[in-house]
Design a protein around this motif. Structure first.
Motif, PDB file in Angstrom:
ATOM      1  N   GLY A  97      43.065   4.926  36.136  1.00  0.00           N
ATOM      2  CA  GLY A  97      44.123   5.937  36.263  1.00  0.00           C
ATOM      3  C   GLY A  97      43.801   7.211  35.504  1.00  0.00           C
ATOM      4  N   ALA A  98      42.544   7.617  35.553  1.00  0.00           N
ATOM      5  CA  ALA A  98      42.135   8.803  34.792  1.00  0.00           C
ATOM      6  C   ALA A  98      42.430  10.070  35.576  1.00  0.00           C
ATOM      7  N   GLN A  99      42.825  11.084  34.871  1.00  0.00           N
ATOM      8  CA  GLN A  99      43.103  12.374  35.469  1.00  0.00           C
ATOM      9  C   GLN A  99      41.932  13.265  35.108  1.00  0.00           C
ATOM     10  N   CYS A 100      41.102  13.566  36.101  1.00  0.00           N
ATOM     11  CA  CYS A 100      39.773  14.162  35.837  1.00  0.00           C
ATOM     12  C   CYS A 100      39.771  15.663  36.021  1.00  0.00           C
ATOM     13  N   MET A 101      40.760  16.335  35.462  1.00  0.00           N
ATOM     14  CA  MET A 101      40.835  17.781  35.645  1.00  0.00           C
ATOM     15  C   MET A 101      39.733  18.513  34.892  1.00  0.00           C
ATOM     16  N   LYS A 102      39.493  18.091  33.657  1.00  0.00           N
ATOM     17  CA  LYS A 102      38.521  18.777  32.823  1.00  0.00           C
ATOM     18  C   LYS A 102      37.499  17.767  32.293  1.00  0.00           C
ATOM     19  N   TRP A 103      36.391  18.290  31.791  1.00  0.00           N
ATOM     20  CA  TRP A 103      35.390  17.413  31.204  1.00  0.00           C
ATOM     21  C   TRP A 103      36.031  16.547  30.122  1.00  0.00           C
ATOM     22  N   GLU A 104      36.769  17.181  29.224  1.00  0.00           N
ATOM     23  CA  GLU A 104      37.318  16.434  28.095  1.00  0.00           C
ATOM     24  C   GLU A 104      38.264  15.319  28.524  1.00  0.00           C
ATOM     25  N   THR A 105      38.956  15.515  29.634  1.00  0.00           N
ATOM     26  CA  THR A 105      39.916  14.495  30.055  1.00  0.00           C
ATOM     27  C   THR A 105      39.240  13.327  30.770  1.00  0.00           C
ATOM     28  N   SER A 106      37.969  13.386  30.980  1.00  0.00           N
ATOM     29  CA  SER A 106      37.176  12.302  31.566  1.00  0.00           C
ATOM     30  C   SER A 106      35.714  12.691  31.659  1.00  0.00           C
ATOM     31  N   PRO A 107      35.019  12.699  30.533  1.00  0.00           N
ATOM     32  CA  PRO A 107      33.616  13.153  30.544  1.00  0.00           C
ATOM     33  C   PRO A 107      32.751  12.399  31.561  1.00  0.00           C
ATOM     34  N   GLY A 155      45.111  18.754  38.728  1.00  0.00           N
ATOM     35  CA  GLY A 155      44.874  17.319  38.578  1.00  0.00           C
ATOM     36  C   GLY A 155      43.873  16.810  39.607  1.00  0.00           C
ATOM     37  N   ARG A 156      43.050  15.847  39.192  1.00  0.00           N
ATOM     38  CA  ARG A 156      42.029  15.297  40.100  1.00  0.00           C
ATOM     39  C   ARG A 156      41.839  13.808  39.840  1.00  0.00           C
ATOM     40  N   ARG A 157      41.693  13.021  40.912  1.00  0.00           N
ATOM     41  CA  ARG A 157      41.370  11.604  40.780  1.00  0.00           C
ATOM     42  C   ARG A 157      39.882  11.435  40.497  1.00  0.00           C
ATOM     43  N   PHE A 158      39.519  10.253  40.055  1.00  0.00           N
ATOM     44  CA  PHE A 158      38.104   9.926  39.777  1.00  0.00           C
ATOM     45  C   PHE A 158      37.468   9.453  41.094  1.00  0.00           C
ATOM     46  N   ARG A 159      37.033  10.435  41.895  1.00  0.00           N
ATOM     47  CA  ARG A 159      36.538  10.098  43.227  1.00  0.00           C
ATOM     48  C   ARG A 159      35.028   9.904  43.290  1.00  0.00           C
ATOM     49  N   ALA A 160      34.327  10.313  42.219  1.00  0.00           N
ATOM     50  CA  ALA A 160      32.862  10.173  42.231  1.00  0.00           C
ATOM     51  C   ALA A 160      32.464   8.700  42.189  1.00  0.00           C
ATOM     52  N   LEU A 161      33.349   7.881  41.609  1.00  0.00           N
ATOM     53  CA  LEU A 161      32.992   6.479  41.390  1.00  0.00           C
ATOM     54  C   LEU A 161      32.712   5.749  42.710  1.00  0.00           C
ATOM     55  N   LYS A 162      33.553   6.001  43.710  1.00  0.00           N
ATOM     56  CA  LYS A 162      33.355   5.286  44.982  1.00  0.00           C
ATOM     57  C   LYS A 162      32.081   5.758  45.677  1.00  0.00           C
ATOM     58  N   LEU A 163      31.760   7.035  45.550  1.00  0.00           N
ATOM     59  CA  LEU A 163      30.507   7.528  46.128  1.00  0.00           C
ATOM     60  C   LEU A 163      29.313   6.845  45.467  1.00  0.00           C
ATOM     61  N   TRP A 164      29.407   6.704  44.157  1.00  0.00           N
ATOM     62  CA  TRP A 164      28.345   6.054  43.376  1.00  0.00           C
ATOM     63  C   TRP A 164      28.170   4.603  43.845  1.00  0.00           C
ATOM     64  N   PRO A 224      55.964  12.083  40.300  1.00  0.00           N
ATOM     65  CA  PRO A 224      56.055  10.673  39.903  1.00  0.00           C
ATOM     66  C   PRO A 224      54.754  10.178  39.269  1.00  0.00           C
ATOM     67  N   HIS A 225      53.645  10.882  39.506  1.00  0.00           N
ATOM     68  CA  HIS A 225      52.384  10.461  38.877  1.00  0.00           C
ATOM     69  C   HIS A 225      52.302  10.892  37.412  1.00  0.00           C
ATOM     70  N   LYS A 226      53.299  11.610  36.947  1.00  0.00           N
ATOM     71  CA  LYS A 226      53.273  11.978  35.543  1.00  0.00           C
ATOM     72  C   LYS A 226      54.105  11.004  34.704  1.00  0.00           C
ATOM     73  N   TRP A 227      55.382  10.864  35.095  1.00  0.00           N
ATOM     74  CA  TRP A 227      56.267  10.097  34.218  1.00  0.00           C
ATOM     75  C   TRP A 227      57.147   9.146  35.020  1.00  0.00           C
ATOM     76  N   LEU A 228      56.613   8.664  36.141  1.00  0.00           N
ATOM     77  CA  LEU A 228      57.387   7.676  36.908  1.00  0.00           C
ATOM     78  C   LEU A 228      56.467   6.542  37.372  1.00  0.00           C
ATOM     79  N   PHE A 229      55.385   6.322  36.596  1.00  0.00           N
ATOM     80  CA  PHE A 229      54.622   5.068  36.682  1.00  0.00           C
ATOM     81  C   PHE A 229      53.939   4.847  38.023  1.00  0.00           C
ATOM     82  N   THR A 230      53.692   5.957  38.704  1.00  0.00           N
ATOM     83  CA  THR A 230      53.050   5.905  40.008  1.00  0.00           C
ATOM     84  C   THR A 230      51.679   6.568  39.887  1.00  0.00           C
ATOM     85  N   ASN A 231      50.655   5.859  40.328  1.00  0.00           N
ATOM     86  CA  ASN A 231      49.303   6.383  40.155  1.00  0.00           C
ATOM     87  C   ASN A 231      49.127   7.802  40.682  1.00  0.00           C
ATOM     88  N   PHE A 232      48.405   8.609  39.913  1.00  0.00           N
ATOM     89  CA  PHE A 232      47.940   9.890  40.420  1.00  0.00           C
ATOM     90  C   PHE A 232      47.136   9.614  41.692  1.00  0.00           C
TER      91      PHE A 232
END
Lengths: 474, 474
Positions: free
Chosen positions: A100-110, A344-353, B293-301
């Protein structure tokens, strides 16, 4: 709400169900026979006050939701373009959801940021894109094409529109073929150019943009004081997978200083096959390029691979850095939220990998070649049946055809007949095809690109098509 | 590539690992201690020719990727705003990935479309939004706000800009508070208004937009021939969760015929608590509303709930229907691809359905109240420690504070000191906070909103903050 123990028990049940679903997927009606609002009406108007057991929700998912789904992962899905998934991709999506990582910036998910750079470079190598392109994952090709138009808009005006807005003389013109995707229209509207400034250039008889027509139009626009901004060339049109001549178009773009964006949303995946590499001859003349691994590279939707030559122009178009997003590493790393519309961005690189590694380049090539083989196989069936007619070259794995019995010659009548045929075919629930119109001709589209489609599915599909055609009254 | 049997075995392993991950999540460094490009450099430059076993990929995920992740689902995550997930949401994401449905149109997934309408109506009831609002799931609030600006742009010009582009007299003005989110800047740029036409109105001492300042500015703009287009009011600013006065602003918008968009991205979830309902007094004056809801309502981003009053205006702004997307049900159903930027869409309603049903309204309320209680609890700790200072009202569950030892009085020195403190705190890896600047004051932000955060995590966090502050040399 459930606790961790309960989650674990349920998740194992869900896995078993998912395995069963894929085992039986062949048996589901590909497209449900359902009237609008039947499902909606069967759902409670009010949300529940108290929590309900997962077992109950899961049961209702199976009873209410599932029968109303179109099964995109069915091997009998031949409609639109596929959104094909695969098991390694599915496994990765489980991890992505869990982290459930929010990959907007490097720091938020290096790791997510760096893996994205790495796999996008892999894709570059796999498809033969130039080394000086920079990749970023977007959600869809619609978004990627919009990013291209916005970046072109800003780069060509010294980032003035971002800053000051449009001026009187800003009549920007965007060009694409008559067959280019509707997402170009949408992007032109959003970018504020006005749809009447999208110029659709005539295509040749194989539905490819005619470069001479393009140059003529650009010249005319310049003479009238308009500003040619961007050409969107298509590699694999939606209607018939026609591919525009990249090099010819690229040279024109260079000559008139126009941004060249290539929309290879579907067919771009085919570039991993050396035998298709010739299609991007001249690619070094392009400014941006998009293809969707979520269409024909076995990676779950959403995963659109967008590449741009001028990374700075892209970032300068989208970057906004308020205090609460500043971090110590600023400028040393890629903050991908600055590479597109969303923060906001999901961690989508993982599935490609997972997909690239699990299949390997060879495994991916094998799958694609099989799909292409199946298309040629259907092409032969169409050609060898006098009641059917092929309507466009089979460039990849889309077959455009129609039913054309000898005794019907009127175009409107044929169009009607094929419209009816498509309805009958899809109403069987056994296969799912879609349609388009090619120069006035109602055309059936059959794509052999679903991950699990085998020759037996194609054989059965062709039999259904023939049977339904034979049963038509006319 | 793996087959179904292998997938099933692996998926069960993945479930076990996910359960272990959540069991141990407390022990992971929330933010990794890592230098940029270490992970990138450890990844092969070239993609593999042949397929690799999933076991190997999974091992490397654990060895290479995981240690480089920021753990957003850790109960020790107090930074930014949470992107909080939950077990029912995770289960639903598994199904969504398995179905791999592309939910662009009703026909391409009837159940997904109808469930989306149903759960968006549930959210409306849960939050007290007007019945005449229409909901659609977008990916992020950035996108939702952009949709609002574009719809306002088109509706106020009779859809002329979509059609013809900008004209000389089109100087559109957008208003928001000095504290509104950077996504407003981004949207203003993309929509072609020019950032200098975004007017940031001064806030009062609790960081709320001052309506008198807004009206004055609108009047002045009208006098100068500019066109007030839209006000973006914030319900829960990113820096300090300040909430702008909706009714006052709404009345001004009505008076001058200006679109009112409400950005409640974070705090909107709190509207499920009756005690917070007063915040949207005047909501019937709004034209659009977004909360995540992906912020504070427990629903995945990603899951951003966007509501609009004038559905036709929204659809007319985005709709493009080429032949290959036409279907028999056209106009009778919602085709959500016409409600936003992207054509392709994931099945995101499913996780909302799982979350709302599994928690129940009461369960969700309980969680939120607990988070709010924890924030008041920290607030008390800040207030009762002479070395710390509270910097903004705790409106929901964000605490804005700073270290302020008696002997340091210079503002710059205090800013420096708190910047250092934040680094030290985050470098422990034990908790993760972020910062902002409030009227020139460097401010530490601590949000008690992670799904699994309990009092013990907050106690430990406060202890770490105190210890790190005590260890500062100044």
């Amino acid at each position: 709400m459930i606790n961790l123990d309960e989650f674990k028990i349920q998740a194992h049940k869900f896995v078993d169900w998912i395995a069963d679903y894929y085992n039986d997927i062949d048996k589901y009606p590909v497209r449900p026979a359902i009237e609008p609002y039947r499902i909606y009406e069967s759902l409670p108007v009010k949300p529940p006050e108290s929590g309900e057991p997962v077992d109950k929700i899961f049961e209702e998912f199976k009873k209410i939701i599932l029968p109303g789904m179109t099964h995109w992962q069915s091997p009998n899905f031949f409609a639109y373009f596929p959104a094909n998934s695969s098991f390694p991709s599915l496994l990765a999506e489980m991890l992505t959801a869990a982290l459930g990582a929010q990959c907007m910036k490097w720091e938020t998910s290096p790791a997510a940021t760096e893996l994205e750079e790495a796999v996008m470079n892999w894709l570059k190598k796999m498809t033969g894109l130039p080394e000086n392109f920079h990749g970023v994952i977007q959600d869809t090709a619609s978004t990627s094409t919009l990013c291209a138009l916005l970046t072109a808009r800003e780069q060509k005006t010294g980032f003035r529109i971002n800053d000051e807005g449009f001026k009187t003389a800003d009549v920007f013109r965007v060009y694409c073929s008559a067959e280019a995707h509707s997402s170009v229209d949408k992007a032109v509207k959003i970018a504020g150019f006005g749809i009447k400034n999208l110029v659709r250039i005539e295509t040749d008889k194989e539905y490819r943009l005619m470069a001479t027509g393009l140059e003529k139009m650009i010249k005319k626009d310049i003479d009238q004081g308009k500003k040619p901004l961007c050409v969107v060339a298509t590699l694999g049109t939606t209607s018939s997978t026609a591919t525009d001549p990249v090099k010819e178009i690229g040279n024109i773009c260079k000559k008139y200083d126009v941004w060249l964006h290539i929309d290879a949303a579907y067919a771009g995946s085919a570039l991993i096959l050396p035998e298709y590499r010739g299609l991007i001859k001249g690619i070094e003349l392009a400014d941006s390029f998009v293809f969707n691994p979520h269409k024909w590279l076995f990676t779950n939707f959403d995963c659109s691979a967008y590449f741009v030559k001028d990374k700075k122009a892209l970032v300068n178009t989208f970057q906004v850095v308020p205090e609460y997003l500043k971090s110590a590493d600023y400028g040393r790393v890629n903050d991908y939220c600055d590479w597109g519309i969303q923060l906001g961005r999901r961690f989508r690189a993982l599935k490609l990998w997972f997909v690239i590694r699990s299949f390997g380049i060879k495994g991916l090539q094998e799958k694609l070649r099989k799909h292409i083989f199946l298309a040629r196989y259907v092409e032969e069936k169409v050609r060898s049946d006098n009641n059917f007619e092929l309507l466009a070259p089979v460039n990849f794995n889309l077959i455009c055809f129609r039913f054309k019995p000898a005794k019907v010659t009127d175009i409107e009548e044929l169009n009607e007949l094929n419209m009816k045929l498509l309805q009958k075919i899809n109403n069987t629930g056994k296969i799912y095809l879609s349609h388009t119109i090619l120069k006035g001709v109602y055309t059936l589209r059959m794509v052999t690109g679903q991950t699990n489609t085998e020759q037996m599915h194609v054989d059965r599909a062709w039999k259904i098509i023939q049977e339904q055609a034979a049963s038509l009254k006319f």
